[in-house]
Design an enzyme around this catalytic site. Structure first.
Site, mmCIF file in Angstrom:
data_model
loop_
_atom_site.group_PDB
_atom_site.id
_atom_site.type_symbol
_atom_site.label_atom_id
_atom_site.label_comp_id
_atom_site.label_asym_id
_atom_site.label_seq_id
_atom_site.Cartn_x
_atom_site.Cartn_y
_atom_site.Cartn_z
ATOM 1 N N PRO A 42 0.821 -1.213 0.000
ATOM 2 C CA PRO A 42 0.000 0.000 0.000
ATOM 3 C C PRO A 42 0.858 1.268 0.000
ATOM 4 O O PRO A 42 0.356 2.347 -0.302
ATOM 5 C CB PRO A 42 -0.837 -0.115 1.282
ATOM 6 C CG PRO A 42 -0.203 -1.187 2.096
ATOM 7 C CD PRO A 42 0.602 -2.043 1.190
ATOM 8 N N GLU B 63 2.585 -5.166 6.955
ATOM 9 C CA GLU B 63 3.587 -4.460 7.770
ATOM 10 C C GLU B 63 4.899 -4.369 7.010
ATOM 11 O O GLU B 63 5.725 -3.512 7.299
ATOM 12 C CB GLU B 63 3.828 -5.165 9.104
ATOM 13 C CG GLU B 63 2.630 -5.161 10.047
ATOM 14 C CD GLU B 63 1.744 -6.401 9.890
ATOM 15 O OE1 GLU B 63 1.817 -7.070 8.845
ATOM 16 O OE2 GLU B 63 0.969 -6.677 10.839
ATOM 17 N N ARG C 16 -3.833 -10.007 -19.996
ATOM 18 C CA ARG C 16 -4.874 -9.821 -21.021
ATOM 19 C C ARG C 16 -4.392 -8.936 -22.165
ATOM 20 O O ARG C 16 -4.992 -8.931 -23.235
ATOM 21 C CB ARG C 16 -6.166 -9.253 -20.425
ATOM 22 C CG ARG C 16 -6.079 -7.829 -19.956
ATOM 23 C CD ARG C 16 -7.402 -7.348 -19.360
ATOM 24 N NE ARG C 16 -8.394 -7.004 -20.375
ATOM 25 C CZ ARG C 16 -8.459 -5.828 -20.994
ATOM 26 N NH1 ARG C 16 -7.589 -4.874 -20.719
ATOM 27 N NH2 ARG C 16 -9.383 -5.597 -21.894
ATOM 28 N N ASP D 113 -10.741 0.197 -24.627
ATOM 29 C CA ASP D 113 -10.884 -0.038 -23.191
ATOM 30 C C ASP D 113 -11.036 1.271 -22.435
ATOM 31 O O ASP D 113 -10.485 2.289 -22.830
ATOM 32 C CB ASP D 113 -9.626 -0.716 -22.613
ATOM 33 C CG ASP D 113 -9.491 -2.154 -23.060
ATOM 34 O OD1 ASP D 113 -10.480 -2.722 -23.545
ATOM 35 O OD2 ASP D 113 -8.388 -2.692 -22.903
#
Ligand code: 6GU
Length: 272
Positions: A117, A144, A186, A201
């Site tokens: 993150p 962590e 993809r 897309d």
């Protein structure tokens, strides 16, 4: 042929890589996948992979003496049995990595993706670039984190990217790997079969895609928009563009800053 390797303490979490969409790419010979249990590189009987953080604080940090050899072996293609022998093998001492790069040689180091993150946001542009890679390795840590020296050391054998898939916190990187792998694979030519191109897309033109419809023409009292039966391709294209513009303005207005808007676009959006 693209090679993906994943190092994780939850190998079963990566089973979806072998199913459906990505499984088809494996059957087609476009992709091969290796999933490796980090505990195979643990030193003690308890197979411990983490320890308490220096400086104190909550949670555990993943150990460098376990991650280091795991990433060495996976880069070298010596981990597990299903790894192919023809993989590019690279073992350069750290002081030659930069100089060979400066000499204009192609950087043969595989890509190491570390989901966290705290990483740079993963985007469709990354997916497009990475769809041309020969070998991508994913290092799944718990949130962590992994001892940061593992990331620094890995630069000796890999091009390293720490990436986040969004502004929320997952327990570990496994689901992020599924997301990134699907977005990348993809885009490899041949994987989507039938598809004309990826040029339409969402995100390819910087806009979200508008709504789609199929038969029946009326369903539960709801009609498909008339314009789609007009047979006028220019009118249909203009309508689809308008829908994409309006949806983007409603849902993700900040995306419009990076879109080339024609006078007709600006009019639809009420910007003049
Ligand atoms: Cl890539 N990993 C984890 N553990 N949490 C995340 C993430 C990644 N992206 C958003 N949250």
């Amino acid at each position: 042929m693209m090679r993906l390797d994943v190092v994780t303490i939850f190998p079963e979490y990566l089973d979806p890589l072998r199913h459906a969409l990505l499984g088809k790419a494996i059957e087609q010979g476009i992709l091969s996948v290796g999933v490796h249990d980090l505990r195979d590189w643990a030193h003690d009987v308890h197979k411990s992979v983490d320890d308490t953080p220096y400086g104190g604080g909550p949670g555990m940090v993943m150990k460098p003496e376990v991650w280091g050899p795991a990433l060495d072996d996976v880069a070298a293609g010596v981990a597990g049995v299903e790894l192919e022998s023809s993989l590019p093998h690279l073992e350069k001492p750290v002081d030659t990595v930069e100089s060979s790069y400066e000499a204009g040689e192609r950087d043969e180091r595989p890509l190491l993706i570390v989901p966290t993150p705290a990483g740079k946001p993963f985007t469709q542009a990354d997916a497009r670039e990475w769809s041309h890679e020969e070998h991508i390795v994913f290092a799944c840590g718990r949130y962590e984190g992994i001892d940061q020296r593992v990331i620094v050391d890995a630069e000796r054998r890999y091009r390293v990217r720490e990436v986040s898939i969004g502004d929320y916190v997952l327990i570990g990187g496994e689901v992020a790997v599924l997301v990134i792998a699907e977005a990348v694979v993809r885009l490899i030519p041949g994987v989507l079969g039938n598809r004309r191109s990826h040029e339409e897309d969402s995100f390819s033109d910087g806009l979200l895609e508008g709504p789609s419809y199929t038969k029946p023409r009326t369903w539960r009292g709801l009609d498909v928009p008339e314009v789609l039966f007009s047979g006028n391709h220019a009118r249909v294209d203009r309508w689809r563009r308008d829908q994409a513009l309006l949806r983007t303005q409603a849902v993700r207005p900040e995306l419009l800053a990076d879109v080339d808007l024609s006078p007709a676009d600006r009019k639809v959006l009420g910007l003049e």
